[in-house]
Write an enzyme that holds these catalytic residues in place. Structure first.
Site, PDB file in Angstrom:
ATOM      1  N   LYS A 200      51.289   4.810  15.000  1.00  0.00           N
ATOM      2  CA  LYS A 200      50.321   4.400  13.967  1.00  0.00           C
ATOM      3  C   LYS A 200      51.015   3.711  12.785  1.00  0.00           C
ATOM      4  O   LYS A 200      52.230   3.744  12.663  1.00  0.00           O
ATOM      5  CB  LYS A 200      49.505   5.608  13.515  1.00  0.00           C
ATOM      6  CG  LYS A 200      48.712   6.275  14.667  1.00  0.00           C
ATOM      7  CD  LYS A 200      47.511   5.450  15.152  1.00  0.00           C
ATOM      8  CE  LYS A 200      47.021   5.778  16.543  1.00  0.00           C
ATOM      9  NZ  LYS A 200      46.323   7.030  16.722  1.00  0.00           N
TER      10      LYS A 200
HETATM   11  C1  LIG Z   1      45.469   7.969  17.637  1.00  0.00           C
HETATM   12  C2  LIG Z   1      43.991   8.072  17.581  1.00  0.00           C
HETATM   13  C3  LIG Z   1      43.337   9.306  17.382  1.00  0.00           C
HETATM   14  C4  LIG Z   1      44.028  10.631  17.451  1.00  0.00           C
HETATM   15  O1  LIG Z   1      45.049  10.808  16.591  1.00  0.00           O
HETATM   16  P1  LIG Z   1      46.175  11.936  16.900  1.00  0.00           P
HETATM   17  O2  LIG Z   1      46.936  11.977  15.629  1.00  0.00           O
HETATM   18  O3  LIG Z   1      46.976  11.435  18.055  1.00  0.00           O
HETATM   19  O4  LIG Z   1      45.474  13.202  17.187  1.00  0.00           O
HETATM   20  C5  LIG Z   1      41.970   9.302  17.195  1.00  0.00           C
HETATM   21  N1  LIG Z   1      41.259   8.164  17.252  1.00  0.00           N
HETATM   22  C6  LIG Z   1      41.841   6.970  17.476  1.00  0.00           C
HETATM   23  C7  LIG Z   1      40.988   5.750  17.512  1.00  0.00           C
HETATM   24  C8  LIG Z   1      43.213   6.891  17.686  1.00  0.00           C
HETATM   25  O5  LIG Z   1      43.785   5.698  17.944  1.00  0.00           O
END
Ligand SMILES: *Cc1c(COP(=O)(O)O)cnc(C)c1O
Length: 398
Positions: A200
């Site tokens: 991210k």
């Molecule tokens: C990465 C992601 C999540 C989940 O996040 P985590 O930190 O991995 O639990 C939720 N929604 C979207 C659209 C994502 O890309």
């Protein structure tokens, strides 16, 4: 970005070995993050403590929200925002099928039902008209996802939510830097949920954050994230005495550690710099791919800031002469890692079987699901890696 590392090596060293594979989204971890993790380990306080408190404070200030609660994932952020909205069995939450499974799973874990509404084929975000058509007397919240970093149509969705008396919970896993009509993402909806997963825009390895203006809900989320305790360990052992705690509910184990916050503090300090680097890569792609038979992301409306999380092209086989999967394979053979965001959730067996969904129900999401390809994008991506991606794509189309 001279200090950015990839797999422990400074990225500037990659420029001398151009044949190395181009990774999809390497984290842009710098010396500061590494030093802070070491200091944390040496401090004697590893779990939720002063660094988490500092990270929450810095994050709340960054988005302009009164409250920010750090958690161990974006999924936990979604789950607790839904629970804080009193959503459970018998309720419905409207969301997009073009998302990661965590969005729908968090809804399901509360006992509620995820109800999908189709996307706008121009922006790939939740379509307000389709969302309005999906509202029933059981609807309790709208859960837009800011797909790829493009902010969802918040004005229309908030107006709909106000009209229907339901909450807006945003999945901003892609959208730390986003701005909608001049309003910072994180200070718009009732709850905004961020992810700091390794790929991210801001990472803590694993991690998440909820921001909200609702003080009671913030207190609930904080307690629910740590077993339901009335007071976290850092406060219990604070100078001035050993404080008792009450168990207020059967909570979860969703708290963030100081080791994670140590990374997040320095990531957040470089958020603008990293966003600028991804924007530069984005613009290189836009210019270089212009003449190819690929659909590129739409321009960003004035007043909005796109968080530049995923650079996604659409590969229409009739226009491009090859399928998305064939292009993906050809790029893999040339050492370029790509990804697919996302196979629409209603095309996965679990959601089909449980909720009676099938292909044909959300045609705009299906069109993206069948043809989308995400190219490598990261603040840790040096120019020669961008060149290699562009050359490889041109080579496939030659
Ligand atoms: C990465 C992601 C999540 C989940 O996040 P985590 O930190 O991995 O639990 C939720 N929604 C979207 C659209 C994502 O890309």
């Amino acid at each position: 970005m001279a200090t950015a590392l990839h797999n422990g090596r400074p990225t500037h060293m990659q420029t001398t070995t151009v044949s190395r594979p181009v990774p999809f989204a390497p984290p842009a971890v710098g010396r500061e993050e590494i030093a802070e993790v070491v200091s944390t380990l040496e401090s004697g306080w590893l779990s939720t403590g002063p660094r988490v408190a500092a990270f929450e404070e810095a994050f709340a200030a960054y988005v302009g929200a009164p409250h920010a609660i750090a958690l161990n994932s974006g999924t936990a952020a979604l789950h607790l925002a839904l629970l804080a909205s009193d959503i459970g069995a018998g309720d419905e939450v409207i969301t997009t099928p073009l998302t990661f499974c965590a969005t729908a799973n968090a809804i399901i874990h509360t006992g509620a039902v995820p109800v999908f509404a189709d996307i706008d084929p121009g922006t790939w975000n939740l379509d307000p008209a389709a969302t309005a058509a999906a509202v029933t007397p059981r609807t309790r919240a709208l859960l837009p996802v800011h797909y790829a970093g493009r902010v969802a149509p918040m004005r229309a969705l908030r107006a709909l939510a106000t009209r229907e008396g339901v909450r807006v919970i945003e999945d901003a896993a892609h959208c730390v830097e986003g701005v909608s009509n001049g309003q910072k993402v994180g200070a718009i909806g009732d709850f905004t949920c961020f992810s700091f997963y390794a790929t991210k825009n801001v990472t803590t390895g694993e991690g998440g954050m909820v921001t909200t203006a609702d003080e009671r809900a913030a207190g609930f989320i904080r307690a629910a994230s740590l077993h339901g305790l009335s007071r976290g360990a850092w406060l219990r052992y604070a100078p001035g005495g050993a404080q008792p705690y009450d168990v207020l509910m059967a909570g979860f184990k969703y708290n963030m550690m100081d080791i994670q916050a140590a990374i997040g503090l320095h990531q957040l300090a470089r958020v603008a710099e990293m966003h600028a680097r991804r924007t530069a890569v984005w613009e290189r792609y836009d210019g270089a791919l212009e003449r190819l038979p690929l659909r590129r992301p739409a321009p960003v409306p004035a007043g909005d800031v796109h968080a530049r999380h995923l650079y996604t092209v659409l590969v229409d086989e009739r226009e491009a002469g090859l399928s998305r999967d064939a292009l993906r394979q050809a790029l893999a053979e040339r050492g370029i890692s790509t990804s697919v965001h996302f196979r629409a959730l209603h095309l996965h067996p679990y959601y089909q079987d449980r909720f009676g969904l099938r292909r044909g129900m959300y045609p705009a999401a299906e069109a993206v699901s069948d043809t989308t390809l995400s190219l490598p994008l990261s603040a840790a991506m040096p120019d020669p890696a961008v060149d290699r991606v562009i050359e490889a794509i041109h080579d496939v189309f030659r």
